[in-house]
Motif scaffolding. Structure first.
Motif, PDB file in Angstrom:
ATOM      1  N   TYR A   1      -1.477   0.376  -0.514  1.00 19.32           N
ATOM      2  CA  TYR A   1      -0.628   1.541  -0.774  1.00 19.32           C
ATOM      3  C   TYR A   1      -1.445   2.823  -0.620  1.00 19.32           C
ATOM      4  CZ  TYR A   1       3.180  -1.464  -2.198  1.00 19.32           C
ATOM      5  OH  TYR A   1       4.175  -2.392  -2.201  1.00 19.32           O
TER       6      TYR A   1
ATOM      7  N   TRP B   1       1.626   4.129   6.066  1.00 20.20           N
ATOM      8  CA  TRP B   1       1.018   3.589   4.845  1.00 20.20           C
ATOM      9  C   TRP B   1       0.497   2.173   5.066  1.00 20.20           C
ATOM     10  CZ3 TRP B   1       0.649   5.968  -0.023  1.00 20.20           C
ATOM     11  CH2 TRP B   1       1.275   7.217  -0.132  1.00 20.20           C
TER      12      TRP B   1
ATOM     13  N   GLN C   1      -2.307   5.981   2.240  1.00 20.53           N
ATOM     14  CA  GLN C   1      -1.785   6.625   3.451  1.00 20.53           C
ATOM     15  C   GLN C   1      -2.834   6.618   4.553  1.00 20.53           C
ATOM     16  OE1 GLN C   1      -0.326  11.052   4.392  1.00 20.53           O
ATOM     17  NE2 GLN C   1       0.997  10.011   2.918  1.00 20.53           N
TER      18      GLN C   1
END
Length: 580
Positions: free
Chosen positions: A348, A343, A350
């Motif tokens: 935030y 991450w 992926q």
């Protein structure tokens, strides 16, 4: 100037070797592989020295050119460490006592690295907390001796400069960094008294007001204590061996926060179950917790112990921040299938989702770009080997041990903070001849007899929760900022609490559910009365779920399905009441 290339030490049954890290991933040009089995290897804190014991002698060399610093004839050495400023080499061997000796040999030895002379020999029977803990400037060193702490100053181990006298100090952790040094101590409870953890600042160790912070708790058989890098706060995971409620095989765990300014708090976790991992971010302003019955939940908290971001649930039991703190890896190793989620911490978002099946070890390279995963013995004695990855999921180097050989340890060469600057996070996989191991989407197993039929939604044993930024927004939440959304939820929760406190006015014509103690008109048919009562009970439960949803609580799938049946239940109730 090009950044340095970290080394990787590899220890196994076929000897000890040094490997140059990415992009070359080749054997060290000047280090000759030691073919004898090593009992232990270590680097100094700044990575300039490398030490190992091969069962014949202890050798310390410079990492750059492998020139010998010192060599000691200590064949039984099982553990090694080097003080922060590279002045003292610490060796430990199992404690043994000769038949004609009452005391036995001093098995913990401190050596001057420059001259190779013995400074002090001490007794240390247990392997736990075997090595003295130093402050980074080596002005303070601490040892636990017979349940009390002994403090030494300026590497003078002939004189105990100070002691912390308490009832059976079971564990301690010295703060990172230089002066003023702080120490966190744990004293287990006994005879009905609670266990407690206290913070002290050296040299103020005595008196009722000496402690910077104090936290007591009853449910604790053992604790783990972790300082943040700035030495401003400690996270304490308290564990019991047995869960008296019988809910967990792992016992019970609670997480506590202590700050040097005196603040303490119990971290409120959002799911019941064990705490698998707790890690501080390198910036020391946030911490990540992996917790709850599988699939485990992962949440990042700030220094007020408020949730910052919820990663939802999944098969994870470990978390690893990159040295620069801009990337977080959530992984499921051990009895899980080795799935890793990479991450971008700032967004935030992926980055990748590679898999490392059977991995028993994971560690970040100091450059913050690469990681190593390994399958080591004795945790797993088959399929031993290691892989070096780029965080985007590309495998750059892979080594599998020969048949009959074992891999015992891999260890990156550390570097001082700031040696590798933070780089922008990449989302495209790095080029590699070995490719990637991104997890392919899996489908539920369908028996051959049903494969010609159309696919239907399969029921899962556990319904996994999405990360909070991927969940569908609740009505009225669209377009609101995080702070506005938080304030809205607080207002709704307060409003719901007020409504619950007020007595509800009776509405005889309203088909809404009535309380159990209220008299209900009878239809004369016991079966119809029973159906009406059950319908009202279900509608009351739906009203309670709607209140919970309005106050900001996330409902489970089965609860949402109940809400969808409200109209149907109301119609059934109306039909039954008309028949009366």
């Amino acid at each position: 100037m090009a950044p340095p290339i970290p080394l990787l030490a590899v220890r196994g049954s076929d000897g000890t070797s040094l490997l140059s890290g990415p992009p070359t991933c080749e054997e060290h040009s000047t280090f000759q592989r030691d073919s004898r089995s090593s009992r232990c290897v270590t680097f100094s804190r700044d990575g300039t020295l490398f030490a190992w014991c091969n069962g014949h002698s202890v050798s310390v060399v410079k990492s750059s050119d492998v020139s010998v610093v010192t060599s000691l004839n200590l064949p039984k050495t099982s553990l090694l460490d080097i003080s922060p400023l590279n002045t003292i080499l610490v060796t430990w061997q199992p404690y043994s006592k000769a038949q004609d000796s009452a005391q036995g040999e001093a098995n913990l030895q401190l050596w001057d690295l420059e001259s190779g002379q013995l400074i002090k020999a001490l007794y240390q029977k247990k392997m736990e907390s075997w090595c003295p803990s130093w402050s980074e400037d080596e002005k303070i060193a601490v040892r636990s001796v017979n349940n009390e702490l002994h403090f030494y100053e300026n590497n003078d181990f002939q004189t105990i400069a100070n002691k912390l006298h308490m009832q059976k100090v079971s564990d301690f952790v010295l703060s990172p960094g230089g002066q003023p040094s702080k120490v966190c101590v744990y004293v287990p409870g006994s005879k009905g008294a609670p266990s407690f953890v206290r913070l002290y600042q050296y040299p103020v160790l005595g008196g009722p007001t000496a402690a910077l912070a104090n936290k007591s708790f009853f449910k604790a058989d053992r604790v783990s204590m972790v300082w943040n890098r700035r030495a401003s706060a400690v996270l304490v995971t308290a564990s019991t061996e047995v869960d008296k409620t019988g809910a967990s095989y792992y016992g019970e765990q609670t997480l506590h926060y202590l700050a040097v300014n005196g603040e303490t708090a119990l971290v409120q976790l959002q799911k019941k179950g064990p705490i698998y991992d707790v890690v501080w971010s390198p910036g020391s302003t946030e911490f990540c917790v992996v917790y709850g019955f599988m699939p485990a939940k992962v949440t990042v908290y700030n220094l007020k112990c408020d949730p910052v971001f919820d990663f939802g649930t999944g098969p994870r039991n470990a978390a690893y921040y990159s040295p620069q703190g801009n990337i977080l890896v959530l992984a499921g190793f051990g009895n899980l299938r080795g799935q890793m989620e990479v991450w971008d911490v700032k967004k935030y978002k992926q980055v990748s989702k590679p898999q490392a099946p059977d991995a028993t070890h994971f560690s970040w390279c100091p450059d913050g770009e690469h990681v190593v995963t390994a399958t080591c013995s004795p945790r797993l004695r088959v399929s031993n080997g290691y892989k070096i990855w780029h965080y985007t999921g590309s495998v750059l180097h892979r080594v599998e041990t020969a048949a009959g050989a074992e891999l015992w340890e891999v260890r990156w060469q550390p570097f001082p903070a700031g040696s590798f600057p933070e780089r922008p996070v990449k989302y495209q996989a790095a080029p590699s001849e070995l490719g990637t191991t991104q997890a392919a989407p899996t489908q539920a197993y369908r028996p051959p007899a049903l494969r010609h039929l159309p696919a239907t939604a399969s029921a899962k044993l556990h319904e996994e929760e999405l990360p909070q930024n991927q969940r569908p927004a609740a009505p009225g939440e669209k377009g609101l900022s995080k702070s506005a959304l938080k304030n809205q939820k607080k207002r709704e929760a307060k409003k719901a609490a007020k409504q619950e406190a007020k007595p509800e006015p009776e509405a005889p014509s309203d088909p809404a559910p009535v309380s159990n103690n209220q008299s209900e008109p009878s239809s004369g048919d016991p079966e119809t009365d029973k159906k009406i009562k059950n319908l009202k009970k279900k509608l009351k439960a739906i009203e309670e779920l709607k209140d919970q949803q309005a106050s900001g609580k996330v409902l489970q799938k089965n609860q949402l399905e109940k809400l969808q049946k409200e109209d149907q239940l109301l119609k059934e109730l109306e039909d039954l009441q008309i028949r009366q």
